[in-house]
Design a protein around this motif. Sequence first.
Motif: not given
Lengths: 443, 222
Positions: A277, A280, A283, A332-336, A339
């Motif tokens: 990751f 991302i 960013s 943390l990607y799974e639960n958004d 972002f």
Amino acid sequence: MEEDIDTRKINNSFLRDHSYATEADIISTVEFNHTGELLATGDKGGRVVIFQREQESKNQIHRRGEYNVYSTFQSHEPEFDYLKSLEIEEKINKIRWLPQQNAAYFLLSTNDKTVKLWKVSERDKRPEGYNLKDEEGRLRDPSTITTLRVPVLRPMDLMVEATPRRVFANAHTYHINSISVNSDYETYMSADDLRINLWNFEITNQSFNIVDIKPANMEELTEVITAAEFHPHHCNTFVYSSSKGTIRLCDMRASALCDRHTKFFEEPEDPSNRSFFSEIISSISDVKFSHSGRYIMTRDYLTVKVWDLNMENRPIETYQVHDYLRSKLCSLYENDCIFDKFECVWNGSDSVIMTGSYNNFFRMFDRNTKRDVTLEASRENSKPRAILKPRKVCVGGKRRKDEISVDSLDFSKKILHTAWHPSENIIAVAATNNLYIFQDKVN
Amino acid sequence: MEVQKEAQRIMTLSVWKMYHSRMQRGGLRLHRSLQLSLVMRSARELYLSAKVEAHEPEVPLPTGRSPDPRLHPPREAEAAAQAAPPDGEPPSPEPMDTQETPRAEETPSRCSPRPAKASRKRRSSSLSDSGDAGLVPSKKARLEEEEAEETPSEVPDRLQPPPAQAEGAFPNLARVLQRRFSGLLNCNPAAPPTAPPACEAKPACRPADSMLNVLVRAVVAF
């Protein structure tokens, strides 16, 4: 049907709090004005609430001025774009104050597509004693008027009214993420994912496009603009950050379209930190000039970096906000949460920087002493006048008393928006739908 | 094998997120779509490299039997993709752009928004470079999808128009995604990919789910 799904998803996370909060109350931006007398918040429901600091009374020298609600108004309403069949959210993405030039206050507020200039003014007197109207405003019968008098201004209960003075619309195809008032106080810019437009406050039907990174073929898109800000003193200079972790400084004197940057700030990637990751989390979610104009601060998912404008190849300081999350990126990607866009702020003297984290924690880093502290914004810990206790997240196996383990962190409680008073040590911290204001301890 | 399963899971997750993001208020978010496609691409690369190492049997490439003949000529034309929006594109490129899922390079992320429009986008030439036979959609994959699918209880209105336009670039995937996701969204609103906020150190590998496997195989095919 789609909205039902959205509501369900939001409701779940709030019910865990045992206090149901509507989505519309979630604070989406916080900003002090230039004197610190006013504090504005915007929320997801399109409302703006302005707090004013009460005058410090001479009787109670130990009681610092507290902030009370000064004005509330609906800035943006939900709209529907019929051409694209899209709903335009009313959520206030950013509020920026204009410096005060007369008795009224002016601020810019923006949602995804439209920027509005609001005038907030007080009315504490009203004229009385008209000749042609009576006290209720009804016209008097002219034959009953036998004398002439001059209306006088009499005091009335303070009324604060907000009026939209300008509406800057239809200039952005993509979602506006930043607005920034120029130091000339005549222009400002608005930035969306691919373009930045320059506006004059007086002209609403035209704007200049100063940055356009949209590729001819959208399939070749590799990065988007994530934040932009004008230099605090040089009205020709601005910076914008990208989703690739780079910052570009542009000079508007160089050309009309600032597609070619004057400076390009990028840190070479640390190969040991490379992960699935990496792209991302690099960013940049926020970029802020220091008050001096000498430095810029950027926030990416795990760190805050301070850059010297004179050195482009790496930041001068890097602070780890919550490095213990580096091994949890997949979850943390799974639960958004990966972002989430955190903001960062400087204090008035540029010596301390602050940013938010999860579990209603926020972090402060002292650039001089290199000390940092983690504090929590929560009702339990916030009895008035109570001193905040530093918190600590335990990473290893052994958890000391008072420490909280990484797995117990509540990721639905995130502090994305914070603000620091321009000259004093007063901070405003937005925790979901609650606003916390903390001050320095008075001895 | 673990790596491969994990990569598959992340790819499925990404496609689900991309699909779900289209339905959010405020429309498709360009930045979010870009990030999802980046993750998808990384997952795909990981999956492919793991697969190559494991020497798994691949789906055979049936020469000249691609379901969409448009997929072949554009390989050479990808370099000249500048002239891409062909005349057949809808006359308003600007509004379309906000609904397109951008791609850094080739990515299956295009598949979810594509079914909604008759797409004329070309595939990237890097697909031809990789030489992986499993990447080309095959008749065999389509048959497996049709065997394994179940009728969803209800299909949201949004998903109705796409079947009529299934002659887009990826008709099989389009159909599979419609049915799979409508099932996911309607039958299980607390969707599988959303994990509780308390993060686990390492997400456990889910047991092989035949439905997801089929879906992921279709995703990998692109």
